[in-house]
Design a protein around this motif. Structure first.
Motif, PDB file in Angstrom:
ATOM      1  N   PHE A   1       0.961  -1.169   0.104  1.00 47.42           N
ATOM      2  CA  PHE A   1      -0.139   0.343  -0.063  1.00 47.42           C
ATOM      3  C   PHE A   1       0.928   1.326  -0.060  1.00 47.42           C
ATOM      4  O   PHE A   1       0.703   2.327  -1.057  1.00 47.42           O
ATOM      5  N   PHE A   2       1.968   0.844   0.636  1.00 47.40           N
ATOM      6  CA  PHE A   2       2.966   2.280   1.136  1.00 47.40           C
ATOM      7  C   PHE A   2       3.184   3.325  -0.773  1.00 47.40           C
ATOM      8  O   PHE A   2       4.049   3.865  -0.640  1.00 47.40           O
ATOM      9  N   THR A   3       4.269   1.319  -0.918  1.00 48.44           N
ATOM     10  CA  THR A   3       4.737   1.264  -2.009  1.00 48.44           C
ATOM     11  C   THR A   3       4.389   2.555  -3.110  1.00 48.44           C
ATOM     12  O   THR A   3       4.714   3.329  -3.637  1.00 48.44           O
ATOM     13  N   GLU A   4       3.088   2.286  -3.028  1.00 49.23           N
ATOM     14  CA  GLU A   4       1.305   2.479  -4.322  1.00 49.23           C
ATOM     15  C   GLU A   4       1.307   3.907  -3.907  1.00 49.23           C
ATOM     16  O   GLU A   4       1.016   4.370  -5.076  1.00 49.23           O
ATOM     17  N   LEU A   5       1.417   3.987  -2.622  1.00 49.85           N
ATOM     18  CA  LEU A   5       0.520   5.219  -2.187  1.00 49.85           C
ATOM     19  C   LEU A   5       2.006   6.253  -2.558  1.00 49.85           C
ATOM     20  O   LEU A   5       1.397   7.623  -1.954  1.00 49.85           O
ATOM     21  N   LEU A   6       3.092   6.477  -1.886  1.00 55.48           N
ATOM     22  CA  LEU A   6       4.560   6.847  -2.684  1.00 55.48           C
ATOM     23  C   LEU A   6       4.547   7.316  -3.982  1.00 55.48           C
ATOM     24  O   LEU A   6       4.835   8.153  -4.106  1.00 55.48           O
ATOM     25  N   LYS A   7       4.072   6.004  -4.896  1.00 55.18           N
ATOM     26  CA  LYS A   7       4.783   6.665  -5.998  1.00 55.18           C
ATOM     27  C   LYS A   7       3.317   7.254  -6.396  1.00 55.18           C
ATOM     28  O   LYS A   7       3.592   8.557  -7.152  1.00 55.18           O
ATOM     29  N   ARG A   8       1.688   7.180  -6.110  1.00 49.96           N
ATOM     30  CA  ARG A   8       0.845   8.035  -6.614  1.00 49.96           C
ATOM     31  C   ARG A   8       1.595   9.566  -6.008  1.00 49.96           C
ATOM     32  O   ARG A   8       0.846  10.933  -6.832  1.00 49.96           O
ATOM     33  N   HIS A   9       1.641  10.144  -5.199  1.00 45.87           N
ATOM     34  CA  HIS A   9       2.492  11.134  -4.550  1.00 45.87           C
ATOM     35  C   HIS A   9       3.762  12.066  -4.322  1.00 45.87           C
ATOM     36  O   HIS A   9       4.012  12.780  -3.559  1.00 45.87           O
ATOM     37  N   LYS A  10       3.982  11.681  -5.334  1.00 48.26           N
ATOM     38  CA  LYS A  10       5.967  11.800  -5.420  1.00 48.26           C
ATOM     39  C   LYS A  10       5.248  13.682  -5.223  1.00 48.26           C
ATOM     40  O   LYS A  10       4.406  13.936  -5.879  1.00 48.26           O
ATOM     41  N   LYS A  11       6.723  14.459  -5.087  1.00 45.93           N
ATOM     42  CA  LYS A  11       6.521  16.111  -4.840  1.00 45.93           C
ATOM     43  C   LYS A  11       6.699  16.310  -6.552  1.00 45.93           C
ATOM     44  O   LYS A  11       7.473  15.480  -7.285  1.00 45.93           O
ATOM     45  N   PRO A  12       6.147  17.027  -6.897  1.00 42.80           N
ATOM     46  CA  PRO A  12       5.996  17.779  -8.163  1.00 42.80           C
ATOM     47  C   PRO A  12       7.251  18.061  -8.507  1.00 42.80           C
ATOM     48  O   PRO A  12       8.478  18.918  -8.045  1.00 42.80           O
ATOM     49  N   THR A  13       8.036  18.259 -10.251  1.00 40.51           N
ATOM     50  CA  THR A  13       8.619  18.333 -10.319  1.00 40.51           C
ATOM     51  C   THR A  13       9.345  19.618 -10.763  1.00 40.51           C
ATOM     52  O   THR A  13       9.866  19.839 -10.638  1.00 40.51           O
ATOM     53  N   ALA A  14       8.344  20.283 -11.266  1.00 40.66           N
ATOM     54  CA  ALA A  14       7.893  22.058 -11.601  1.00 40.66           C
ATOM     55  C   ALA A  14       7.221  23.013 -10.688  1.00 40.66           C
ATOM     56  O   ALA A  14       6.944  22.493  -9.629  1.00 40.66           O
TER      57      ALA A  14
END
Length: 94
Positions: A81-94
């Motif tokens: 769950f946390f692996t997928e959650l962190l993928k989804r909520h990465k810090k924006p690059t711009a």
């Protein structure tokens, strides 16, 4: 609210771990001292109403049943769950 996570993308994430007290009322102990619970539509309705309120306020809500986390696969369930959650909520690059 059991846990509030503030993600790198500024999302607000609520994690709930639901035990039986979230959806059932405790019955008196039986003759062997065992306690059981009876499902309560009122408790359940209060819980989902709070979910709706939080969602409308901009929170993401994820619920886990306490039972699923106590099983042998519980740790893997959380890891996945946390692996997928962190993928989804990465810090924006711009």
């Amino acid at each position: 609210m059991d846990f509030l996570l503030l993600a790198p993308d500024r999302s607000r994430i609520v994690i709930e771990v639901d035990g039986v007290q979230h959806y059932g009322r405790e019955n008196p102990p039986d003759e062997k001292g065992r306690v059981t619970y009876t499902a309560s539509p009122q408790l359940y309705s209060e819980m989902v109403a709070e979910d709706r309120r939080l969602r409308l306020a901009g929170y993401e809500i994820y619920r886990f049943g306490g039972w699923e986390l106590t099983r042998p696969q519980g740790e893997q369930t959380l890891t996945d769950f946390f692996t997928e959650l962190l993928k989804r909520h990465k810090k924006p690059t711009a």
